[in-house]
Design a protein around this motif. Structure first.
Motif, PDB file in Angstrom:
ATOM      1  N   ASN A 190      84.748 -60.034 -62.450  1.00  0.00           N
ATOM      2  CA  ASN A 190      83.697 -59.106 -62.913  1.00  0.00           C
ATOM      3  C   ASN A 190      83.506 -57.939 -61.942  1.00  0.00           C
ATOM      4  O   ASN A 190      82.428 -57.355 -61.854  1.00  0.00           O
ATOM      5  CB  ASN A 190      82.382 -59.841 -63.190  1.00  0.00           C
TER       6      ASN A 190
ATOM      7  N   GLY B 134      78.574 -61.241 -57.565  1.00  0.00           N
ATOM      8  CA  GLY B 134      77.621 -61.411 -58.671  1.00  0.00           C
ATOM      9  C   GLY B 134      76.169 -61.156 -58.294  1.00  0.00           C
ATOM     10  O   GLY B 134      75.289 -61.169 -59.151  1.00  0.00           O
TER      11      GLY B 134
ATOM     12  N   THR C  64      77.969 -66.360 -61.101  1.00  0.00           N
ATOM     13  CA  THR C  64      77.920 -66.375 -62.559  1.00  0.00           C
ATOM     14  C   THR C  64      78.969 -67.344 -63.110  1.00  0.00           C
ATOM     15  O   THR C  64      78.676 -68.177 -63.983  1.00  0.00           O
ATOM     16  CB  THR C  64      78.206 -64.949 -63.101  1.00  0.00           C
ATOM     17  N   SER C  65      80.182 -67.233 -62.570  1.00  0.00           N
ATOM     18  CA  SER C  65      81.283 -68.081 -63.032  1.00  0.00           C
ATOM     19  C   SER C  65      80.954 -69.555 -62.824  1.00  0.00           C
ATOM     20  O   SER C  65      81.109 -70.375 -63.734  1.00  0.00           O
ATOM     21  CB  SER C  65      82.553 -67.725 -62.259  1.00  0.00           C
TER      22      SER C  65
ATOM     23  N   SER D 216      85.419 -67.315 -58.956  1.00  0.00           N
ATOM     24  CA  SER D 216      85.027 -65.914 -59.123  1.00  0.00           C
ATOM     25  C   SER D 216      85.980 -65.009 -58.355  1.00  0.00           C
ATOM     26  O   SER D 216      86.768 -65.474 -57.527  1.00  0.00           O
ATOM     27  CB  SER D 216      83.625 -65.727 -58.566  1.00  0.00           C
ATOM     28  N   ASP D 217      85.838 -63.709 -58.576  1.00  0.00           N
ATOM     29  CA  ASP D 217      86.672 -62.759 -57.837  1.00  0.00           C
ATOM     30  C   ASP D 217      86.292 -62.743 -56.356  1.00  0.00           C
ATOM     31  O   ASP D 217      87.172 -62.725 -55.480  1.00  0.00           O
ATOM     32  CB  ASP D 217      86.608 -61.347 -58.448  1.00  0.00           C
TER      33      ASP D 217
ATOM     34  N   GLY E 209      76.396 -74.250 -50.931  1.00  0.00           N
ATOM     35  CA  GLY E 209      76.408 -73.007 -51.718  1.00  0.00           C
ATOM     36  C   GLY E 209      77.403 -71.962 -51.233  1.00  0.00           C
ATOM     37  O   GLY E 209      77.201 -70.764 -51.460  1.00  0.00           O
TER      38      GLY E 209
HETATM   39  C1  LIG Z   1      80.507 -67.109 -48.264  1.00  0.00           C
HETATM   40  C2  LIG Z   1      79.293 -66.617 -48.960  1.00  0.00           C
HETATM   41  N1  LIG Z   1      78.970 -65.325 -48.886  1.00  0.00           N
HETATM   42  C3  LIG Z   1      77.860 -64.866 -49.500  1.00  0.00           C
HETATM   43  C4  LIG Z   1      77.025 -65.712 -50.183  1.00  0.00           C
HETATM   44  C5  LIG Z   1      75.733 -65.191 -50.826  1.00  0.00           C
HETATM   45  N2  LIG Z   1      75.946 -65.146 -52.286  1.00  0.00           N
HETATM   46  C6  LIG Z   1      75.563 -66.121 -53.118  1.00  0.00           C
HETATM   47  S1  LIG Z   1      76.041 -65.880 -54.658  1.00  0.00           S
HETATM   48  C7  LIG Z   1      76.777 -64.420 -54.295  1.00  0.00           C
HETATM   49  C8  LIG Z   1      77.532 -63.625 -55.303  1.00  0.00           C
HETATM   50  C9  LIG Z   1      78.895 -64.171 -55.437  1.00  0.00           C
HETATM   51  O1  LIG Z   1      79.689 -63.408 -56.275  1.00  0.00           O
HETATM   52  P1  LIG Z   1      80.856 -64.062 -57.101  1.00  0.00           P
HETATM   53  O2  LIG Z   1      81.243 -65.325 -56.428  1.00  0.00           O
HETATM   54  O3  LIG Z   1      81.902 -63.065 -57.399  1.00  0.00           O
HETATM   55  O4  LIG Z   1      80.117 -64.518 -58.402  1.00  0.00           O
HETATM   56  P2  LIG Z   1      80.130 -63.896 -59.866  1.00  0.00           P
HETATM   57  O5  LIG Z   1      80.827 -62.595 -59.779  1.00  0.00           O
HETATM   58  O6  LIG Z   1      80.814 -64.927 -60.677  1.00  0.00           O
HETATM   59  O7  LIG Z   1      78.686 -63.770 -60.217  1.00  0.00           O
HETATM   60  C10 LIG Z   1      76.608 -64.120 -52.947  1.00  0.00           C
HETATM   61  C11 LIG Z   1      77.079 -62.912 -52.300  1.00  0.00           C
HETATM   62  C12 LIG Z   1      77.390 -67.084 -50.213  1.00  0.00           C
HETATM   63  N3  LIG Z   1      76.660 -67.999 -50.836  1.00  0.00           N
HETATM   64  N4  LIG Z   1      78.530 -67.503 -49.622  1.00  0.00           N
END
Ligand SMILES: Cc1ncc(C[n+]2csc(CCOP(=O)(O)OP(=O)(O)O)c2C)c(N)n1
Length: 657
Positions: free
Chosen positions: A559, A563, A470-471, A531-532, A495
Motif C-alpha cells: 500500500n 500503515g 492493515t495487512s 506488509s510492504d 507488535g
Molecule cells: C519495527 C517497527 N517499527 C515501527 C512500528 C510502529 N508501527 C506500528 S504499525 C506501523 C505501520 C506499519 O505499516 P505496514 O506494516 O506497512 O502496515 P500496513 O501498510 O499493512 O498498514 C508502524 C510504523 C512497529 N510496531 N515496529
C-alpha cells in the motif's frame, strides 16, 4: 505430504530455473507477464543471454549431506565450543539459525549434528529460529558475531522473549584478554544489552565451566515458563581445549543437572476448581501458550467436550483448540461478555481486566506452572500452581458430563454474527477493489482464506502467519487454525513490524523437517501475509529459503506506505516520513533473489497467483512473493469505511496477551 526428492546440485537448479522461466513466460496472466522480466531479460525486456542463472552452489548440498563429526576428548581433545555443542545435541536442540560470526561455536554445533541454517541478516535469522520454535514448541538457537551481528538481532530477541519462546541466543565476544581496551569490535558488554528481554543470561568467563553454563541454559529453556537465554562466548572459552572431562565442572548428563518433575495441583484445589466450573453457567477456558508448550491439546478437548466449556486459545501459536470446533469462542467475540467464569490455563502473558472482552464481574481461576505470577494483573478467585497438562487431565477426570445448550447456542450465534460482519466488509472491499483496480485488504485475506480452506488443499495443511498493520489485522480475521500450531501470531505481544516473513521461513523449515506437531504435514508450503513495510526486514531471506528449498508463499500487501500514515494527516511537515515510492515491485525483488514473483491488482489475479505459487512450492520447493497492489487509503475509514481496527481479544486475529 509427499514430495519428489531432488538432488541438490547446482546444475539441476539451473535446469529447474529454466523450466520455471519457461512455465512463467508461457503463461498469459498479468502475474506471469510481470515476472517475465526475469534473470534473462534486461529492464527493457530484451533478451540478455550471457547473464548467468541464479543457482545454488554445489558446496551447499555437499555440506548438508555430511555426517556429523562431533568433537572428542581423544587426541587434541575438544574445544570449549565442542563441549557446549555436545550438550546442545544431547538436549536435542532442534535447529540453529545464524549468520557467520561466532565461528568456533556455530561450526561446532553444525558438526555435532544440529540442523544449521545460515542466512543474510542476524535479525531475520533470529526470527527464523523463533518461528521454528513457535510451530514445534522445541528449543532453537540463533547466533551472531559479537558487536554488529549480536546487536542486529535485538528486535527479534525481544519479540521472542515477549512470546516466551525457548530461544537460545549465542554470540561470540572476542577475548577476555582484550576486555576494556576497545579492541576492534569489542566495545560493548552484551549481557546488559539483553537486560529485560531474557530469562537468563551469562557471559561465560571461565573456560572449564562451559558445560556447567550450558546446563544452566537448558535448565532455564526447558523448565517452568520458557524464554530467551543468552550466552556469550569469549574466545578463551570457545577455543579452550579439553582432553580430560575431569577438567570440566559439573560434567554430567541432563538427568542430573535438571529435572522433568512437574507441579501437580492438590486434590483440594482441583475439587474447588471443579466445583466452581460446575456451578458456572457460561464457563470459558483461555488455553494459553502453556497448553501448547505442554502438548496438552487432547486433554483440553476432553475437558471442553465433557463439560461443554467454551475455549479460546491465546499465545504466539494458534490451533491447540480448533477454530471450527462448536465450543470454540475464537470467532465468537460477542459471546465473551456473557461468560461468568474464566479459567486461564498456561496464560503466560496475563492481560489486565479491560484488555480482554470479559465482564468485569467474571470469576477467575488461573493455573500456572510457577507461583510468582499468580495474581498478577488479574484478580483471582482461585490460583493453582500446576503443570498445564496435569491440571487438564485431572479436570477431565473429575468434571461431570454436562450439557450447556444455551451457552453452545450463544457461541454459535456470535460466530455467525462475527462471520457475517467479515463478509459484509469483504463485500465492501470487493466494491472498492473494482472501483480502484487495487486490492482491498479484506479481499486479499478472503482470497487467501478461500484458497487455503475452501479449495482442493486439506484445510489443516498449510501453516500460516501474518504481520504488518492493515495487512496483519485483516489477515488475522481470515487465517484459521484447525490443528495445533497451524497459525503463528507473528506480532504476538511485542507488535514488531518485520520479523513475520522470516519467522514463517523458520516455521517452514520445521514443516520441511516434519518436527513435532508438523509431522503429518511434512514438506507442505507455509504462507505468510505481510506488509510492504514489514517485508523490508526479512525479504533478503528469500535467498535463505531458496538455498534450503523451504517452500514459502509470501503475500505482500503493497500500500505504498507505513500503515500509520494517518498520523501524519494533521501534521503538514510529516507525510514524507510515512510514504514510500508508489507501485514498488516486491515480486521483482523476489526474482532477483532466486524466488518466484507474482503480481496481483485484482482478486482474480491473486487467486491465480496463489494457485501457481502453491504448485511451484509443492512441485519444486520454490518460494514466491505475491505483490498485491493496494492503496494506502484503504487503511482509513474516512476514505474507505470501515478502515482498520484492532481485532477483539481474545480470539482469532488477536495479538496481545
Ligand atoms: C519495527 C517497527 N517499527 C515501527 C512500528 C510502529 N508501527 C506500528 S504499525 C506501523 C505501520 C506499519 O505499516 P505496514 O506494516 O506497512 O502496515 P500496513 O501498510 O499493512 O498498514 C508502524 C510504523 C512497529 N510496531 N515496529
Amino acid at each position: 505430504m509427499k514430495k519428489t526428492a531432488r538432488q541438490n546440485t547446482g546444475t539441476e537448479i539451473s535446469v529447474n530455473q529454466k523450466r520455471r522461466n519457461f512455465i512463467l513466460k508461457s503463461a498469459v496472466t498479468a502475474g506471469a507477464a510481470a515476472v517475465s522480466l526475469g534473470a534473462n531479460t534486461n529492464v527493457l525486456g530484451n533478451a540478455v543471454t550471457d547473464i548467468p542463472l541464479i543457482r545454488i552452489p554445489k558446496e551447499i548440498p555437499e555440506a548438508l549431506k555430511q555426517t556429523p563429526k562431533p568433537g572428542s576428548f581423544e587426541g587434541n581433545g575438544m574445544t570449549g565450543a565442542e563441549v557446549f555443542a555436545k550438550l546442545c545435541k544431547e538436549e536435542e536442540l532442534a535447529a540453529l539459525f545464524c549468520c557467520p560470526g561466532n565461528y568456533t561455536v556455530i561450526n561446532a554445533i553444525a558438526a555435532a549434528g544440529v540442523p544449521a541454517y545460515g542466512g543474510r541478516t542476524e535479525g531475520a535469522m533470529c526470527a527464523m529460529a523463533d518461528g521454528f520454535s513457535r510451530v514445534t514448541g522445541e528449543v532453537t538457537a540463533t547466533s551472531g558475531t559479537e558487536g554488529p551481528g549480536f546487536t542486529h538481532m535485538i528486535m527479534n530477541i525481544a519479540a521472542a522473549n515477549a512470546a516466551r519462546t525457548p530461544l537460545l541466543v549465542l554470540a561470540s565476544n572476542m577475548q577476555l584478554a582484550g576486555e576494556d581496551r576497545e579492541q576492534f569490535i569489542q566495545v560493548a558488554y552484551q549481557q546488559p544489552t539483553t537486560e529485560g528481554m531474557k530469562k537468563y543470561g551469562k557471559r561465560i568467563i571461565a573456560p572449564n565451566r562451559v558445560y556447567e553454563y550450558g546446563a544452566y541454559a537448558f535448565r532455564h529453556l526447558k523448565s517452568g515458563i520458557p524464554g530467551v537465554v543468552h550466552l556469550d562466548f569469549p574466545a578463551e572459552v570457545a577455543r579452550a581445549r579439553f582432553t580430560d572431562p575431569a577438567n570440566l565442572t559439573d560434567f554430567y548428563g541432563k538427568a542430573k543437572y535438571r529435572s522433568e518433575s512437574r507441579a501437580h495441583p492438590s486434590p483440594k484445589e482441583v475439587e474447588k476448581a471443579v466445583d466452581m466450573i460446575n456451578k458456572a453457567e457460561r464457563p470459558i477456558l483461555v488455553a494459553g501458550q502453556g497448553v501448547f508448550q505442554r502438548k496438552a491439546w487432547e486433554a483440553l478437548k476432553e475437558v471442553a467436550e465433557k463439560h461443554e466449556i467454551a475455549v479460546v486459545t491465546s499465545g504466539p501459536t494458534r490451533g491447540h483448540f480448533p477454530d471450527d470446533h462448536r465450543l470454540s469462542a475464537a470467532l465468537s467475540p460477542d459471546a465473551l461478555m456473557s461468560a461468568d467464569l474464566v479459567v486461564f490455563v498456561g496464560q503466560y502473558c496475563m492481560p489486565s481486566p479491560g484488555e480482554y472482552r470479559f465482564n468485569p464481574d467474571i470469576k477467575a481461576i488461573r493455573v500456572n506452572p510457577v507461583q510468582e505470577d499468580l495474581g498478577r494483573n488479574w484478580p483471582l478467585d482461585l490460583g493453582i500452581v500446576s503443570d498445564e497438562k496435569i491440571f487438564l487431565e485431572a479436570l477431565a477426570n473429575l468434571l461431570p458430563r454436562k450439557k450447556r445448550d444455551a451457552w453452545v447456542a450463544e457461541l454459535a450465534a456470535a460466530r455467525q454474527a462475527f462471520e457475517k460482519q467479515h463478509l459484509d466488509v469483504y463485500a465492501l472491499g470487493l466494491k472498492y477493489s473494482k472501483e480502484t483496480n487495487a486490492v482491498h485488504p479484506s479481499v486479499m485475506a478472503k482470497e487467501v482464506h478461500d484458497f487455503l480452506y475452501k479449495g482442493d488443499i486439506d484445510p489443516k495443511q498449510t501453516v500460516t502467519g501474518s504481520g504488518g498493520w492493515t495487512s496483519g489485522l485483516f489477515a488475522g480475521r481470515w487465517l484459521r487454525a484447525y490443528r495445533p500450531a497451524q497459525t503463528v501470531v507473528c506480532a504476538y505481544q511485542y507488535g514488531a513490524i518485520g520479523p513475520d516473513m522470516a519467522m514463517m521461513m523458520g516455521a517452514g523449515a520445521a514443516v520441511q523437517r516434519g518436527v513435532g506437531p508438523q509431522a503429518a504435514w511434512k514438506g507442505a508450503p507455509v504462507l505468510c501475509i505481510t506488509s510492504d513495510a514489514g517485508a523490508a526486514y526479512s525479504l533478503f531471506e528469500l535467498d535463505t529459503a531458496a538455498k534450503f528449498k523451504i517452500p514459502t508463499i509470501t503475500v505482500i500487501y503493497n500500500n505504498n506506505s507505513w500503515g500509520m500514515w494517518p498520523s501524519a494527516v494533521s501534521s503538514p511537515c510529516s507525510m514524507q516520513m510515512y510514504l514510500f515510492q508508489e507501485n514498488l515491485r516486491y515480486d521483482k525483488l523476489a526474482e532477483g533473489l532466486g524466488a518466484r514473483g507474482e503480481y496481483a491488482q485484482t482478486p482474480e489475479q491473486l487467486r491465480e497467483a496463489l494457485k501457481r505459487s502453491y504448485q511451484a512450492a509443492v512441485k519444486e520447493s520454490v518460494s514466491t512473493v505475491i505483490n498485491v497492489q493496494a492503496l494506502k487509503e484503504f487503511t482509513s475509514a474516512k476514505h474507505y469505511a470501515p478502515g482498520v481496527a484492532l481485532n477483539p481479544e481474545p480470539g482469532v486475529g488477536a495479538f496481545a496477551h
